[in-house]
Design a protein around this motif. Structure first.
Motif, mmCIF file in Angstrom:
data_model
loop_
_atom_site.group_PDB
_atom_site.id
_atom_site.type_symbol
_atom_site.label_atom_id
_atom_site.label_comp_id
_atom_site.label_asym_id
_atom_site.label_seq_id
_atom_site.Cartn_x
_atom_site.Cartn_y
_atom_site.Cartn_z
ATOM 1 N N HIS A 116 0.812 -1.181 -0.009
ATOM 2 C CA HIS A 116 -0.146 -0.071 0.001
ATOM 3 C C HIS A 116 0.955 1.145 0.090
ATOM 4 O O HIS A 116 2.201 1.060 0.221
ATOM 5 C CB HIS A 116 -0.862 -0.026 1.272
ATOM 6 N N HIS A 136 -1.234 -1.450 14.688
ATOM 7 C CA HIS A 136 -1.640 -0.304 14.211
ATOM 8 C C HIS A 136 -0.361 0.491 14.033
ATOM 9 O O HIS A 136 0.500 0.385 14.941
ATOM 10 C CB HIS A 136 -2.563 0.471 15.230
ATOM 11 N N ALA A 196 0.370 5.240 1.631
ATOM 12 C CA ALA A 196 -0.175 6.406 1.922
ATOM 13 C C ALA A 196 0.814 7.756 1.491
ATOM 14 O O ALA A 196 1.866 7.974 1.708
ATOM 15 C CB ALA A 196 -0.146 6.551 3.572
ATOM 16 N N THR A 229 0.869 -5.105 4.409
ATOM 17 C CA THR A 229 -0.148 -5.588 5.388
ATOM 18 C C THR A 229 -0.105 -7.230 5.063
ATOM 19 O O THR A 229 0.163 -7.445 3.888
ATOM 20 C CB THR A 229 -1.848 -5.011 5.071
ATOM 21 N N VAL A 236 -3.272 3.237 9.937
ATOM 22 C CA VAL A 236 -3.650 1.995 9.502
ATOM 23 C C VAL A 236 -3.377 1.043 10.272
ATOM 24 O O VAL A 236 -2.609 0.954 11.456
ATOM 25 C CB VAL A 236 -2.637 1.684 8.037
#
Length: 376
Positions: free
Chosen positions: A39, A147, A41, A171, A67
């Motif tokens: 991913h 987290h 961000a 993830t 996240v």
């Protein structure tokens, strides 16, 4: 023939093991299918236009990542457009793991990337680099179970007009191993270190050269930790308040509540894997370097780094990483540093960051060779 083939196989296996052992960073094996989801961000314009940045007002905090895990941050990239002097010292990076209230990373953003003097310069290493046009990069692996949150706070007096970021993270569908350690980074400074005397004329003066320091009691501290983990390195910058070579100090490491250090070096440039006062000029390599090398007069500036990826220093109860400022701490220069390590949570809260104005590099009136009135 079979015996010969067996020996060849053993040698091949040994060389393969050496190659793995000597690999500086545990990159994914690109010949094997990866099982994570990647991913990013980023500060991309949510409308699809080209305003791919965020503005940060004075006193405001930008949350760049928020996240759930399990996962791992694999890369940070930032670049900043700000007209405020020393904005690298005024903007603060914080990282929180698994909902903790006390950040595991807390440092002025420039210092995290080795820019401890508040000015941009290019340098590169295995874990951190500053590229052309002020691009700030980190490749430290940062795993988290539940987290991850990354914030950027503008403690300056002017807006950060454009803060650009890309944060790559993975993830996982599986839980992280129970013994996974978390990334930590802590800022410290001494502006100035207070030498025990200013009545010296040079580093070779018998007054200071014969002074002994076996317990490191007054050393400059890079970091202290409680719990178990391993230290992996430090970046440090120096603003000299006095003439002469700043780096006569020895590194000293205290493992598991030691009263005297079990690891002791031979001089500052030796710890950072240079030699002879960095007389050959600036250099930066994968695990060590001195990308800024000053002179031997008050006002000179230097920046250095060392990463222990070849042999992180493990601890099971506690750890303290320190260095002398001059032989037996006789000098009074300014030090700014960020130490990097991995440890199990929870961690002890860091000392509070100095007020923003106190973080800005400035010569100090300490006396001694070459020292005059402080420059603002």
């Amino acid at each position: 023939m079979k015996a010969r083939l067996f020996v060849v196989a053993l040698l091949a296996a040994g060389f393969a093991a050496m190659a793995v052992a000597q690999r500086p960073t545990d990159w994914p094996d690109v010949t094997q299918q990866q099982n994570y989801v990647l991913h990013r961000a980023s500060s991309t314009d949510p409308t699809g236009a080209n305003a791919d940045f965020r503005r940060i007002e004075p006193g405001a905090t930008l949350t760049a990542l928020d996240v759930d895990g399990p996962g791992e941050v694999s890369h940070l990239w930032f670049t900043i457009a700000s007209g405020e002097p020393y904005h690298l010292k005024r903007i603060v990076l914080r990282i929180y793991w698994d909902g903790e209230q006390s950040p595991s990373v807390e440092t002025p953003i420039g210092d995290f990337f080795g820019l401890g003097l508040g000015e941009y310069y290019r340098w590169q290493s295995e874990m951190l680099s500053v590229g052309s046009d002020k691009s700030l990069n980190s490749f430290f692996p940062m795993p988290f179970r539940h987290h991850a949150r990354i914030t950027i706070t503008n403690e300056g007096k002017q807006p950060v007009h454009s803060f650009y970021y890309n944060i790559d993270y993975r993830t996982y569908a599986h839980e992280l191993p129970r013994d996974t350690l978390y990334f930590h980074a802590e800022y410290r400074q001494a502006q100035p270190n207070r030498g025990w005397t200013n009545k010296w004329t040079g580093n070779g003066d018998p007054l200071v050269n014969g002074k002994t320091n076996l317990d490191g009691k007054d050393n400059y501290v890079w970091m202290e930790a409680k719990g178990h983990g391993q230290y992996v390195g430090v970046t440090m910058s120096v603003l000299q308040n006095q003439d002469g070579w700043w780096g006569e100090g020895d590194d000293m490491f205290f493992v598991d509540d030691e009263k005297t250090p079990s690891i002791v070096g031979t001089g500052s440039e030796d710890y950072f894997l240079g030699a002879w006062g960095f007389s050959g000029g600036p250099f930066s390599y994968q695990l060590y370097g001195a990308p800024v090398v000053g002179g031997d007069v008050a006002g000179s500036r230097s920046s250095v780094y060392r990463f222990h990826l070849d042999s992180p220093i493990p601890f099971t109860k506690s750890f303290k990483a320190t260095i002398e400022y001059g032989n037996a701490n006789h000098r009074s220069d300014n030090f700014y540093s960020v130490a990097y390590w991995y440890q199990a949570e929870p961690h002890e809260a860091f000392p509070p960051l100095p007020p923003v104005e106190a973080r800005l590099p400035a010569l100090q009136d300490v006396g001694g060779p070459g020292n005059g009135a402080p420059a603002k």
